[in-house]
Design a protein around this motif. Structure first.
Motif, PDB file in Angstrom:
ATOM      1  N   LYS A   1       0.837  -1.210   0.000  1.00 55.03           N
ATOM      2  CA  LYS A   1       0.000   0.000   0.000  1.00 55.03           C
ATOM      3  C   LYS A   1       0.868   1.256   0.000  1.00 55.03           C
ATOM      4  N   TRP A   2       1.967   1.214   0.757  1.00 53.54           N
ATOM      5  CA  TRP A   2       2.850   2.374   0.884  1.00 53.54           C
ATOM      6  C   TRP A   2       4.110   2.232   0.032  1.00 53.54           C
ATOM      7  N   ARG A   3       4.283   1.048  -0.566  1.00 53.41           N
ATOM      8  CA  ARG A   3       5.469   0.749  -1.367  1.00 53.41           C
ATOM      9  C   ARG A   3       6.744   1.032  -0.592  1.00 53.41           C
ATOM     10  N   ASP A   4       6.782   0.538   0.645  1.00 54.14           N
ATOM     11  CA  ASP A   4       7.958   0.796   1.468  1.00 54.14           C
ATOM     12  C   ASP A   4       8.401  -0.434   2.237  1.00 54.14           C
ATOM     13  N   TRP A   5       9.639  -0.391   2.680  1.00 51.43           N
ATOM     14  CA  TRP A   5      10.220  -1.368   3.583  1.00 51.43           C
ATOM     15  C   TRP A   5      10.295  -0.702   4.941  1.00 51.43           C
ATOM     16  N   SER A   6       9.783  -1.374   5.961  1.00 48.41           N
ATOM     17  CA  SER A   6       9.723  -0.757   7.278  1.00 48.41           C
ATOM     18  C   SER A   6       9.801  -1.812   8.375  1.00 48.41           C
ATOM     19  N   HIS A   7       9.684  -1.333   9.604  1.00 52.10           N
ATOM     20  CA  HIS A   7       9.545  -2.203  10.767  1.00 52.10           C
ATOM     21  C   HIS A   7       8.060  -2.476  10.960  1.00 52.10           C
TER      22      HIS A   7
ATOM     23  N   ARG B   1      18.010  -1.332   3.237  1.00 48.93           N
ATOM     24  CA  ARG B   1      16.714  -1.689   2.655  1.00 48.93           C
ATOM     25  C   ARG B   1      15.583  -0.787   3.147  1.00 48.93           C
ATOM     26  N   LEU B   2      15.648  -0.337   4.399  1.00 57.00           N
ATOM     27  CA  LEU B   2      14.576   0.497   4.959  1.00 57.00           C
ATOM     28  C   LEU B   2      14.374   1.741   4.111  1.00 57.00           C
ATOM     29  N   THR B   3      13.124   2.078   3.865  1.00 53.49           N
ATOM     30  CA  THR B   3      12.791   3.194   2.973  1.00 53.49           C
ATOM     31  C   THR B   3      12.936   4.554   3.653  1.00 53.49           C
TER      32      THR B   3
END
Length: 139
Positions: free
Chosen positions: A34-40, A119-121
């Motif tokens: 949905k956000w096109r991100d890599w996160s925690h 990798r984190l956005t």
């Protein structure tokens, strides 16, 4: 609740000991399409939910992992659609479970701290990882 009230959320920097010797640490990073991100892993608290319980629930929902909460890390504050959001984070060691892609999270990677940081956005997630690593060194 008004538009000025912050959205309350909780999450974790989820980690595990390397499964194949060496004693190193791996960090879980998730991809949210949905956000096109890599996160925690993190998410909104349910009404009246304790933040610690919410962090555990969100990790389980998004990663399939059970975990043991460790130290509380810094809270992160930002705006979402003009409304303030406050996310409380904990360090959390994975204790079991298995990831299956779902509607919110389609990938989970276990990476070295250096690879996870790359990798984190978002900068705020990288800073949170740095705070976790500093706290681990002091433990």
């Amino acid at each position: 609740m008004t538009a000025a009230d912050p959205i309350l959320a909780a999450g974790c920097v989820l980690w595990r000991r390397m499964p194949y010797g060496g004693g190193g640490t791996q960090i879980a990073v998730i991809f949210r399409p949905k956000w096109r991100d890599w996160s925690h892993p993190k998410g909104k608290l349910k009404r009246g939910e304790d933040p610690r319980a919410g962090a555990l629930r969100e990790v389980l929902e998004e990663t399939g992992m059970t975990c043991e909460l460790g130290i509380e890390l810094s809270s992160v504050r930002y705006e979402v659609q003009g409304r303030p959001k406050v996310v409380r984070y904990w360090a959390a060691e994975a204790t079991g479970g298995w990831f299956e892609p779902n509607r919110e999270v389609t990938r989970l990677l276990w990476l070295s701290p250096t690879a996870a940081r790359a990798r984190l956005t978002r900068t705020r997630d990288k800073e949170l990882l740095d705070a976790f690593l500093t706290a681990r060194k002091g433990a």
